[in-house]
Design an enzyme around this catalytic site. Structure first.
Site, mmCIF file in Angstrom:
data_model
loop_
_atom_site.group_PDB
_atom_site.id
_atom_site.type_symbol
_atom_site.label_atom_id
_atom_site.label_comp_id
_atom_site.label_asym_id
_atom_site.label_seq_id
_atom_site.Cartn_x
_atom_site.Cartn_y
_atom_site.Cartn_z
ATOM 1 N N GLU A 87 0.737 -0.951 -0.180
ATOM 2 C CA GLU A 87 -0.067 -0.338 -0.061
ATOM 3 C C GLU A 87 0.924 1.127 -0.395
ATOM 4 O O GLU A 87 1.804 1.150 0.253
ATOM 5 C CB GLU A 87 -0.735 0.121 1.230
ATOM 6 C CG GLU A 87 -2.108 -1.028 1.892
ATOM 7 C CD GLU A 87 -2.706 -1.134 2.658
ATOM 8 O OE1 GLU A 87 -3.618 -1.548 2.819
ATOM 9 O OE2 GLU A 87 -1.840 -0.357 3.598
ATOM 10 N N CYS A 100 3.729 8.264 1.286
ATOM 11 C CA CYS A 100 3.882 7.334 2.063
ATOM 12 C C CYS A 100 3.602 6.427 2.108
ATOM 13 O O CYS A 100 3.033 5.567 0.911
ATOM 14 C CB CYS A 100 2.097 7.490 3.789
ATOM 15 S SG CYS A 100 2.831 6.466 5.137
ATOM 16 N N CYS A 107 5.380 -6.459 7.753
ATOM 17 C CA CYS A 107 5.713 -6.530 8.847
ATOM 18 C C CYS A 107 6.348 -7.318 9.651
ATOM 19 O O CYS A 107 4.535 -8.072 10.582
ATOM 20 C CB CYS A 107 5.312 -4.923 9.157
ATOM 21 S SG CYS A 107 6.175 -4.221 10.834
ATOM 22 N N CYS A 111 3.033 -4.436 15.634
ATOM 23 C CA CYS A 111 2.105 -4.127 16.648
ATOM 24 C C CYS A 111 0.578 -3.615 17.008
ATOM 25 O O CYS A 111 0.147 -4.366 15.718
ATOM 26 C CB CYS A 111 2.024 -2.221 16.565
ATOM 27 S SG CYS A 111 3.821 -1.624 16.040
ATOM 28 N N CYS A 114 -2.337 -2.684 14.630
ATOM 29 C CA CYS A 114 -1.789 -2.596 13.120
ATOM 30 C C CYS A 114 -2.630 -3.343 12.152
ATOM 31 O O CYS A 114 -1.882 -4.015 12.632
ATOM 32 C CB CYS A 114 -0.855 -1.736 12.856
ATOM 33 S SG CYS A 114 0.261 -2.034 11.735
ATOM 34 N N SER A 186 10.703 6.341 9.455
ATOM 35 C CA SER A 186 9.998 5.877 10.877
ATOM 36 C C SER A 186 10.489 4.633 11.173
ATOM 37 O O SER A 186 10.654 3.643 9.789
ATOM 38 C CB SER A 186 8.293 6.469 10.194
ATOM 39 O OG SER A 186 7.841 5.840 11.725
ATOM 40 N N HIS A 211 5.056 5.134 21.350
ATOM 41 C CA HIS A 211 3.719 4.650 21.895
ATOM 42 C C HIS A 211 3.671 4.757 23.274
ATOM 43 O O HIS A 211 2.756 3.879 23.620
ATOM 44 C CB HIS A 211 3.628 3.259 21.056
ATOM 45 C CG HIS A 211 3.878 3.296 18.867
ATOM 46 N ND1 HIS A 211 2.740 4.772 18.953
ATOM 47 C CD2 HIS A 211 3.922 2.054 18.345
ATOM 48 C CE1 HIS A 211 3.342 4.584 17.052
ATOM 49 N NE2 HIS A 211 3.680 3.087 17.238
ATOM 50 N N ASN A 284 -6.737 5.169 14.726
ATOM 51 C CA ASN A 284 -7.157 5.274 13.202
ATOM 52 C C ASN A 284 -7.511 3.873 13.372
ATOM 53 O O ASN A 284 -7.064 3.206 12.369
ATOM 54 C CB ASN A 284 -6.076 5.611 11.679
ATOM 55 C CG ASN A 284 -7.098 6.048 10.970
ATOM 56 O OD1 ASN A 284 -8.319 5.650 11.021
ATOM 57 N ND2 ASN A 284 -6.655 6.403 9.811
ATOM 58 N N CYS A 327 -2.689 1.868 8.616
ATOM 59 C CA CYS A 327 -1.979 1.178 7.935
ATOM 60 C C CYS A 327 -2.699 -0.039 7.796
ATOM 61 O O CYS A 327 -2.757 -0.971 8.540
ATOM 62 C CB CYS A 327 -0.382 1.134 9.157
ATOM 63 S SG CYS A 327 0.900 0.201 8.025
HETATM 64 S S1 SF4 Z 1 2.018 0.431 12.610
HETATM 65 FE FE1 SF4 Z 1 3.887 0.326 10.994
HETATM 66 S S2 SF4 Z 1 6.164 -1.244 12.811
HETATM 67 FE FE2 SF4 Z 1 3.907 -1.342 13.930
HETATM 68 S S3 SF4 Z 1 2.734 -3.336 12.492
HETATM 69 FE FE3 SF4 Z 1 1.843 -1.635 11.596
HETATM 70 S S4 SF4 Z 1 3.575 -1.228 9.996
HETATM 71 FE FE4 SF4 Z 1 4.692 -2.729 11.319
#
Ligand code: SF4
Length: 337
Positions: A87, A100, A107, A111, A114, A186, A211, A284, A327
């Site tokens: 994306e 972005c 990933c 997180c 996410c 980031s 965070h 979000n 994300c």
């Molecule tokens: S917030 Fe960023 S680092 Fe955390 S799981 Fe999502 S993509 Fe990965």
């Protein structure tokens, strides 16, 4: 088209008996007209177009879907040569536009709040795929961005070899010619990557996603690849000393988890110690995950605690929420994981 390694193209053209100016023409098509198919490069002789087309993999990143929000935010779902997807988000704000970009397929950090973290890491993006992603955004938007942020899917500092090659092409005057200071990388706090990036002594902005104001909150939110806070702060000091750049701490505000005033006080102390800015991001929310943003007054209070302690703080209002702009959501809703 192999879009990152300019030198390889020069060598290939020389081997093919082509004049040196052909490289500039090809680079012009790729980086200024965002055209990757050699057959469309009309000022090249037909035989060269065909040879290029036969010799290089061209335009491996394809647009699969896009969604636009009323505020102008556009989210792109891009397909890769092996069937994987990534994306990218185009975010207009005033007269400026930020792209972005993603750095990995999936990933590894995972997180808890996410969508991208739920499927784990599939693979790193190659340098060429990172650059092609940028060019796909330019084609869709019809213009270059003013800023680039590597805050899409993935942990950029865990794909640093490929990212650095891509950034070389993006910042090279003969190629995309983009200013280092307009690029933000980031990280979730991958300290080995922060230190390596510091040694490159470039002028990239570094944004570190904290965070949490202590290790116990970070442990709840960031299950994998997590480094202790003190180690992250040391790595940030090193980045600042090597580059002279102020670091930004990103802090996703989550209701009932990290949004209490005393947590704001702890965050302020950390930011002051590190001479860092703070960017607050009300979550979000992802519908399938059990987290939400705090109420407006809680966010205001959190921000005021930071300001009262002299911390430079900004707030990023979630744009494009109507296009699943958190994300990983578009990729998730497309059923790719
Ligand atoms: S917030 Fe960023 S680092 Fe955390 S799981 Fe999502 S993509 Fe990965």
């Amino acid at each position: 088209m192999c879009v990152t390694p300019g030198r390889e193209l020069f060598r290939w053209l020389e081997f093919e008996g082509q004049r040196a100016f052909r490289a500039d023409q090809i680079m012009g098509w790729i980086y200024r007209k965002w055209t990757l198919d050699p057959l469309e490069m009309q000022n090249l002789p037909e035989c060269l177009r065909i040879r290029l087309s036969d010799s290089f993999s061209c335009g491996t990143v394809k647009m699969l879907d896009s969604q636009s929000a009323p505020d102008g935010t556009a989210k792109l779902l891009l397909g890769l040569h092996d069937g994987q997807t990534i994306e990218s988000v185009i975010i207009p704000h005033g007269s400026r536009t930020t792209f972005c970009l993603s750095s990995q397929v999936g990933c590894p950090v995972g997180c808890r709040f996410c969508a991208s973290g739920t499927g784990g890491l599939v693979r790193n993006l190659h340098a060429g795929e990172i650059v092609e992603q940028l060019l796909a955004c330019c084609r869709h938007y019809g213009a270059r961005p003013d800023n680039l942020v590597f805050m899409g899917v993935g942990e950029p500092l865990m794909n640093l070899d490929n990212l650095l090659v891509a950034l070389e092409a993006i910042c090279d005057k003969a190629r995309f010619d983009f200013a280092q200071r307009r690029i933000t990388i980031s990280t979730s706090g991958w300290t080995a990557g922060i230190r390596r990036l510091a040694e490159c002594r470039r002028q990239f902005n570094l944004a570190v996603s904290l965070h949490g104001s202590d290790d116990s909150v970070r442990k709840k939110l960031i299950p994998n690849c997590r480094r202790p806070l003190h180690e992250i702060l040391d790595a940030c000091d090193h980045y600042r000393s090597q580059t002279g750049r102020m670091v930004t701490f990103e802090y996703t505000l989550i209701d009932g988890v990290n949004s209490r005033p005393e947590q704001a006080t702890e965050l302020a102390d950390i930011a002051k110690r590190s001479r860092a800015k703070v960017n607050l991001i009300p979550l979000n929310a992802v519908p399938s995950l059990p987290f939400g943003p705090p109420q407006r007054d809680v966010i205001k209070k959190f921000m005021s605690v930071l300001e009262a302690r002299g911390v430079q703080v900004s707030i990023r209002i979630g744009k494009g929420s109507s296009v699943a702009a958190a994300c990983g959501q578009l990729r998730s809703s497309a059923g790719t994981y």
